[in-house]
Scaffold this active site. Sequence first.
Site, PDB file in Angstrom:
ATOM      1  N   PRO A  87     -59.547 -81.494   2.844  1.00 27.11           N
ATOM      2  CG  PRO A  87     -60.079 -79.493   3.925  1.00 27.11           C
ATOM      3  CD  PRO A  87     -60.666 -80.775   3.468  1.00 27.11           C
ATOM      4  CD  GLU A 114     -66.622 -75.900  10.485  1.00 25.74           C
ATOM      5  OE1 GLU A 114     -65.391 -75.998  10.350  1.00 25.74           O
ATOM      6  OE2 GLU A 114     -67.292 -75.003   9.953  1.00 25.74           O
ATOM      7  NE  ARG A 152     -58.081 -86.157 -20.024  1.00 23.36           N
ATOM      8  CZ  ARG A 152     -58.400 -85.673 -21.219  1.00 23.36           C
ATOM      9  NH1 ARG A 152     -59.645 -85.314 -21.450  1.00 23.36           N
ATOM     10  NH2 ARG A 152     -57.496 -85.527 -22.160  1.00 23.36           N
ATOM     11  CG  ASP A 167     -54.102 -84.852 -21.614  1.00 29.58           C
ATOM     12  OD1 ASP A 167     -54.249 -84.182 -22.636  1.00 29.58           O
ATOM     13  OD2 ASP A 167     -55.000 -85.548 -21.100  1.00 29.58           O
TER      14      ASP A 167
HETATM   15  N1  SAM Z   1     -63.257 -77.681   8.647  1.00 26.83           N
HETATM   16  C1  SAM Z   1     -62.598 -78.400   7.611  1.00 26.83           C
HETATM   17  C2  SAM Z   1     -61.098 -78.074   7.625  1.00 26.83           C
HETATM   18  O1  SAM Z   1     -60.741 -76.961   7.955  1.00 26.83           O
HETATM   19  O2  SAM Z   1     -60.299 -78.958   7.277  1.00 26.83           O
HETATM   20  C3  SAM Z   1     -63.171 -78.030   6.247  1.00 26.83           C
HETATM   21  C4  SAM Z   1     -64.554 -78.521   6.022  1.00 26.83           C
HETATM   22  S1  SAM Z   1     -65.155 -78.149   4.431  1.00 26.83           S
HETATM   23  C5  SAM Z   1     -66.064 -76.690   4.677  1.00 26.83           C
HETATM   24  C6  SAM Z   1     -66.405 -79.365   4.179  1.00 26.83           C
HETATM   25  C7  SAM Z   1     -65.993 -80.558   3.372  1.00 26.83           C
HETATM   26  O3  SAM Z   1     -65.578 -80.173   2.069  1.00 26.83           O
HETATM   27  C8  SAM Z   1     -64.845 -81.368   3.899  1.00 26.83           C
HETATM   28  O4  SAM Z   1     -65.244 -82.273   4.911  1.00 26.83           O
HETATM   29  C9  SAM Z   1     -64.347 -82.099   2.663  1.00 26.83           C
HETATM   30  O5  SAM Z   1     -65.111 -83.259   2.413  1.00 26.83           O
HETATM   31  C10 SAM Z   1     -64.643 -81.090   1.564  1.00 26.83           C
HETATM   32  N2  SAM Z   1     -63.453 -80.330   1.122  1.00 26.83           N
HETATM   33  C11 SAM Z   1     -63.183 -79.045   1.390  1.00 26.83           C
HETATM   34  N3  SAM Z   1     -62.041 -78.649   0.846  1.00 26.83           N
HETATM   35  C12 SAM Z   1     -61.550 -79.723   0.176  1.00 26.83           C
HETATM   36  C13 SAM Z   1     -60.376 -79.947  -0.595  1.00 26.83           C
HETATM   37  N4  SAM Z   1     -59.484 -78.991  -0.803  1.00 26.83           N
HETATM   38  N5  SAM Z   1     -60.202 -81.176  -1.142  1.00 26.83           N
HETATM   39  C14 SAM Z   1     -61.101 -82.165  -0.944  1.00 26.83           C
HETATM   40  N6  SAM Z   1     -62.233 -82.005  -0.203  1.00 26.83           N
HETATM   41  C15 SAM Z   1     -62.458 -80.805   0.344  1.00 26.83           C
END
Ligand code: SAM
Length: 247
Positions: A87, A114, A152, A167
């Site tokens: 994220p 996490e 795609r 698209d």
């Molecule tokens: N503690 C982290 C934070 O607050 O940034 C979030 C961890 S999340 C529960 C677990 C994993 O999900 C992350 O390490 C990432 O690989 C993936 N993930 C979660 N949200 C994502 C997003 N919006 N885009 C891409 N990967 C995501």
Amino acid sequence: MQFDILTIFPEFFESSLKTSLLAKALAQKKLSVHLHNIRDFTEDKHHSVDDIPYGGGAGMVLKPDPVIRAIESIPKLKKSRSILLTPKGALLNQQKIVDLAQWDQLILVCGRYEGIDDRVRELAIDEEISIGDYILNGGEAAAVVLLDALVRLIPGVLGNEASAAFDSFSHGLLEYPQYTRPPEFRGLEVPKVLLSGHHKNIEAWRRQEMLKATYERRPDLLQKAVLTEEDETFLKELQKEKKEGRQ
Ligand code: SAM
């Protein structure tokens, strides 16, 4: 195009890879997907992939060692890029998908818990991508989004190549509304111009509908869209109509 996906849940990908265009691209060998289970790269007897965070706090963190070892085990093609789904990454959009389609190999690293020990990012990641401002349980769903959007753009995968070109986002605008048979459904008729067979008029109508949809739903996109003089005039009229309608 080759994808190497690092995950602790390889089974997450089973149904996606057996469905529709992804399955077709795999069968035609236009796409290859290698799933690497991070747990296979652990060295302790419990095959543990996670540990408690330094400094305290909730949850667990993926250990760097098995992730790095998994990345290092992958034979690299000449045009190879490693991507961490997180994220905290740059927000994914269609332009990024077009850019990524130029690579021969994408190594996608899926976090869980996490997240991953930050040293993995420093040592082995070229780029970080987020699929939106929300938190998923893991990077697997984000990896499927990337795969699904990228397939795609692989030549020969879509039945009709032109469909990707029209698209939403491909020209910086949202797509025009689509209709199929019947011509009338529950009192709603398909716009007459689409039944006219007059290609020039259809094209003009579609362009205006693209501008209208973008103006109404995603006006932010208009800042970057390439617009003709005719488009600008249409948008000004639309703006005027909206203002007058509101008064
Ligand atoms: N503690 C982290 C934070 O607050 O940034 C979030 C961890 S999340 C529960 C677990 C994993 O999900 C992350 O390490 C990432 O690989 C993936 N993930 C979660 N949200 C994502 C997003 N919006 N885009 C891409 N990967 C995501």
